[in-house]
Enzyme design. Structure first.
Site, PDB file in Angstrom:
ATOM      1  N   HIS A   1     -44.734 -55.860 184.552  1.00  0.00           N
ATOM      2  CA  HIS A   1     -44.631 -55.236 185.878  1.00  0.00           C
ATOM      3  C   HIS A   1     -43.372 -54.376 185.879  1.00  0.00           C
ATOM      4  O   HIS A   1     -42.324 -54.793 185.353  1.00  0.00           O
ATOM      5  CB  HIS A   1     -44.454 -56.277 186.989  1.00  0.00           C
ATOM      6  CG  HIS A   1     -45.627 -57.178 187.201  1.00  0.00           C
ATOM      7  ND1 HIS A   1     -46.826 -56.745 187.730  1.00  0.00           N
ATOM      8  CD2 HIS A   1     -45.780 -58.505 186.983  1.00  0.00           C
ATOM      9  CE1 HIS A   1     -47.658 -57.764 187.813  1.00  0.00           C
ATOM     10  NE2 HIS A   1     -47.056 -58.848 187.366  1.00  0.00           N
TER      11      HIS A   1
ATOM     12  N   ASP B   1     -53.749 -60.343 187.225  1.00  0.00           N
ATOM     13  CA  ASP B   1     -53.107 -59.028 187.244  1.00  0.00           C
ATOM     14  C   ASP B   1     -52.888 -58.520 185.815  1.00  0.00           C
ATOM     15  O   ASP B   1     -52.650 -57.329 185.614  1.00  0.00           O
ATOM     16  CB  ASP B   1     -51.797 -59.031 188.046  1.00  0.00           C
ATOM     17  CG  ASP B   1     -50.890 -60.203 187.756  1.00  0.00           C
ATOM     18  OD1 ASP B   1     -51.368 -61.235 187.263  1.00  0.00           O
ATOM     19  OD2 ASP B   1     -49.673 -60.090 188.038  1.00  0.00           O
TER      20      ASP B   1
ATOM     21  N   ASP C   1     -44.458 -61.472 182.675  1.00  0.00           N
ATOM     22  CA  ASP C   1     -43.884 -61.567 184.030  1.00  0.00           C
ATOM     23  C   ASP C   1     -42.350 -61.562 184.021  1.00  0.00           C
ATOM     24  O   ASP C   1     -41.736 -61.119 185.002  1.00  0.00           O
ATOM     25  CB  ASP C   1     -44.368 -62.846 184.721  1.00  0.00           C
ATOM     26  CG  ASP C   1     -45.727 -62.675 185.400  1.00  0.00           C
ATOM     27  OD1 ASP C   1     -46.136 -61.528 185.627  1.00  0.00           O
ATOM     28  OD2 ASP C   1     -46.372 -63.697 185.692  1.00  0.00           O
TER      29      ASP C   1
ATOM     30  N   TYR D   1     -38.262 -60.068 192.897  1.00  0.00           N
ATOM     31  CA  TYR D   1     -39.315 -60.601 192.018  1.00  0.00           C
ATOM     32  C   TYR D   1     -38.924 -61.992 191.521  1.00  0.00           C
ATOM     33  O   TYR D   1     -39.726 -62.938 191.576  1.00  0.00           O
ATOM     34  CB  TYR D   1     -39.518 -59.644 190.838  1.00  0.00           C
ATOM     35  CG  TYR D   1     -40.677 -60.005 189.971  1.00  0.00           C
ATOM     36  CD1 TYR D   1     -41.937 -59.491 190.218  1.00  0.00           C
ATOM     37  CD2 TYR D   1     -40.519 -60.892 188.910  1.00  0.00           C
ATOM     38  CE1 TYR D   1     -43.013 -59.834 189.424  1.00  0.00           C
ATOM     39  CE2 TYR D   1     -41.587 -61.241 188.122  1.00  0.00           C
ATOM     40  CZ  TYR D   1     -42.832 -60.702 188.377  1.00  0.00           C
ATOM     41  OH  TYR D   1     -43.897 -61.060 187.602  1.00  0.00           O
TER      42      TYR D   1
ATOM     43  N   HIS E   1     -49.918 -62.329 197.111  1.00  0.00           N
ATOM     44  CA  HIS E   1     -49.863 -63.755 197.454  1.00  0.00           C
ATOM     45  C   HIS E   1     -48.789 -64.037 198.499  1.00  0.00           C
ATOM     46  O   HIS E   1     -48.044 -65.010 198.376  1.00  0.00           O
ATOM     47  CB  HIS E   1     -49.597 -64.630 196.213  1.00  0.00           C
ATOM     48  CG  HIS E   1     -50.481 -64.342 195.056  1.00  0.00           C
ATOM     49  ND1 HIS E   1     -50.198 -64.737 193.774  1.00  0.00           N
ATOM     50  CD2 HIS E   1     -51.662 -63.698 194.974  1.00  0.00           C
ATOM     51  CE1 HIS E   1     -51.156 -64.352 192.964  1.00  0.00           C
ATOM     52  NE2 HIS E   1     -52.050 -63.709 193.674  1.00  0.00           N
TER      53      HIS E   1
ATOM     54  N   GLU F   1     -53.034 -64.901 184.232  1.00  0.00           N
ATOM     55  CA  GLU F   1     -53.188 -64.470 185.634  1.00  0.00           C
ATOM     56  C   GLU F   1     -53.848 -63.087 185.676  1.00  0.00           C
ATOM     57  O   GLU F   1     -53.579 -62.211 184.844  1.00  0.00           O
ATOM     58  CB  GLU F   1     -51.842 -64.465 186.372  1.00  0.00           C
ATOM     59  CG  GLU F   1     -52.054 -64.381 187.877  1.00  0.00           C
ATOM     60  CD  GLU F   1     -50.815 -64.676 188.722  1.00  0.00           C
ATOM     61  OE1 GLU F   1     -49.702 -64.768 188.185  1.00  0.00           O
ATOM     62  OE2 GLU F   1     -50.999 -64.800 189.955  1.00  0.00           O
TER      63      GLU F   1
ATOM     64  N   HIS G   1     -44.697 -67.580 183.967  1.00  0.00           N
ATOM     65  CA  HIS G   1     -44.859 -68.046 185.304  1.00  0.00           C
ATOM     66  C   HIS G   1     -45.928 -69.128 185.454  1.00  0.00           C
ATOM     67  O   HIS G   1     -45.927 -69.897 186.419  1.00  0.00           O
ATOM     68  CB  HIS G   1     -45.180 -66.765 186.130  1.00  0.00           C
ATOM     69  CG  HIS G   1     -45.822 -66.872 187.433  1.00  0.00           C
ATOM     70  ND1 HIS G   1     -46.862 -66.084 187.854  1.00  0.00           N
ATOM     71  CD2 HIS G   1     -45.529 -67.691 188.470  1.00  0.00           C
ATOM     72  CE1 HIS G   1     -47.192 -66.373 189.091  1.00  0.00           C
ATOM     73  NE2 HIS G   1     -46.408 -67.329 189.501  1.00  0.00           N
TER      74      HIS G   1
ATOM     75  N   HIS H   1     -50.596 -63.747 179.187  1.00  0.00           N
ATOM     76  CA  HIS H   1     -50.673 -64.487 180.449  1.00  0.00           C
ATOM     77  C   HIS H   1     -52.070 -64.358 181.044  1.00  0.00           C
ATOM     78  O   HIS H   1     -52.625 -63.259 181.106  1.00  0.00           O
ATOM     79  CB  HIS H   1     -49.626 -63.906 181.404  1.00  0.00           C
ATOM     80  CG  HIS H   1     -49.475 -64.601 182.715  1.00  0.00           C
ATOM     81  ND1 HIS H   1     -49.892 -65.895 182.945  1.00  0.00           N
ATOM     82  CD2 HIS H   1     -48.931 -64.174 183.889  1.00  0.00           C
ATOM     83  CE1 HIS H   1     -49.601 -66.232 184.206  1.00  0.00           C
ATOM     84  NE2 HIS H   1     -49.038 -65.202 184.800  1.00  0.00           N
TER      85      HIS H   1
END
Ligand code: FEO
Length: 390
Positions: free
Chosen positions: A222, A82, A163, A191, A24, A80, A144, A78
């Site tokens: 991550h 990913d 995250d 990050y 992004h 999102e 996030h 989460h």
């Protein structure tokens, strides 16, 4: 594809993305990883999944421990993609699995995948026992997305933080203590600056909510797992989310015929003499996401643009859009630049930075080529301006 043991009956079964270089607009020079965790107990549990193209890698790692069709529980911290992207493929293998997620998570997963899985919406204080292990859940909205939550396993003293506390970093190593700490800090800071920075207040609340937990291991979704010295990364987050930057500066600029660059370099020199370490960020050579890592620890943000077609240089506009979105708090800004005739650029930069919430020093613009007298005046103006805030 190996599963990596993190604790007794708990394995990392994620995927390493060595190739990604853009998340992004965030330049992920070291790639990334998507971490999923398998807990083998009476109920086989998977915490988070991986980006959809990496499903086979996750499946192969899970298969080292257990047949994926035996998974009973999926915890989705989460929505999102990913982290949830492989859910549809996984749920085809184990269609009866229960999916634990926050109320916003259920809403988001239903909207993304149009599936009527066996959802269980959980809130802060709710818990789940799967045998010898149990989990408690802590909602962390906006760290996030609105749906984010943490999952804590008291028996393993392990926090699955999604995250939070992560880095975009591909590596052969899985644990933070296997990588030089400076590298981990640089990537964790980048990050935080590029993903978490807008949500400092929410991060402070999440840290307060997690403060009562006895944590030996932080397992983010991550980057690297913290199995030693978890206070290091928690301390970083406490510092960054407090929005109390140091007496440092970033000097961000683009230039056409070197006049704005000449001003930037003289500003850097003035800051050096004022005792304010300055990071020079030429937008022709420096990625905006790397600049944000500098902004994270810097109280002063200087932005320069010459006037181009009655406006500002497109790379400066891109940086200011990104900066405004990440909304750093408690910053002092300064707009500068050269011009030929219209001279609108400095006013435009100043306005955008004010609207982003920065306290602004009086801006300076210089027509055509700055002379020594103008540069000396600029130096003095900068020196006096920063003195008022240090
Ligand atoms: Fe790593 Fe907000 O997803």
């Amino acid at each position: 594809m190996k599963a990596v043991k993190v604790a007794e009956n708990i394995w990392w079964v994620g995927a390493v993305d060595w190739d990604t270089r853009n998340f992004h607009g965030y330049s992920t020079a070291r790639g990334s990883s998507y971490n999923a965790y398998l807990i083998a107990d009476d109920k086989i549990t998977l915490i988070d999944t991986v980006k959809a193209p990496f499903f086979d890698e996750m499946k192969a790692r899970i298969s080292e421990i257990v047949d994926p069709s035996k998974i009973d529980v999926v915890i989705s911290n989460h929505v999102e993609m990913d982290h949830s992207g492989s859910l549809p493929q996984l749920m085809k293998l184990t269609p009866g699995a229960a999916v634990y997620t926050s109320p916003q998570g259920e809403k988001g997963l239903r909207a993304h995948y149009k599936e009527d899985w066996d959802f269980h919406a959980v809130k802060t204080g709710d818990s789940l026992r799967i045998g010898k292990h149990s989990f408690s859940f802590v909602g962390t909205p906006m760290v996030h997305w609105p749906d984010n939550m943490l999952t804590y396993c008291p028996e393993a003293k392990m926090l699955f933080s999604n995250d939070a506390f992560g880095e975009h970093m591909a590596s052969a190593e899985r644990f933070a203590d296997e990588v030089p700490l400076g590298v981990v800090e640089e990537e964790a800071a980048k990050y935080y600056a590029n993903i978490v920075m807008p949500y400092g207040a929410q991060t402070q609340k999440a840290l307060a909510d997690a403060a009562g937990l006895d944590i030996s291991v932080i397992a983010p979704s991550h980057g690297l797992i913290w199995r030693r010295d978890v206070g290091t990364v928690v301390g970083w987050y406490q510092k960054w989310s407090a929005d109390q930057p140091e007496n440092r500066a970033v000097v961000v600029y683009d230039s056409m015929w070197h006049s704005t660059e000449t001003m930037a370099l003289r500003i850097g020199d003035a800051l050096e003499h004022a005792g304010v370490p300055a990071r020079m960020c030429n937008l022709k050579t420096t990625h905006i996401s790397d600049i944000m890592t500098g902004v994270l620890n810097s109280k002063f943000v200087f932005v320069g643009s010459p006037t181009l077609n009655n406006g500002i240089m497109p790379p400066v506009a891109q940086f200011l859009t990104y900066l405004s979105g990440l909304a750093p708090k408690n910053r002092v800004g300064f707009a500068f630049g050269s011009y030929g005739w219209g001279g609108q650029s400095v006013g435009i930069v100043d306005k955008i930075m004010r609207e982003a919430g920065m306290r602004m020093l009086d801006s300076v613009r210089i027509q055509y080529i700055p002379d020594e007298e103008q540069l000396n005046a600029l130096s003095e103006h900068v020196r006096q301006g920063v003195q008022a805030f240090i």
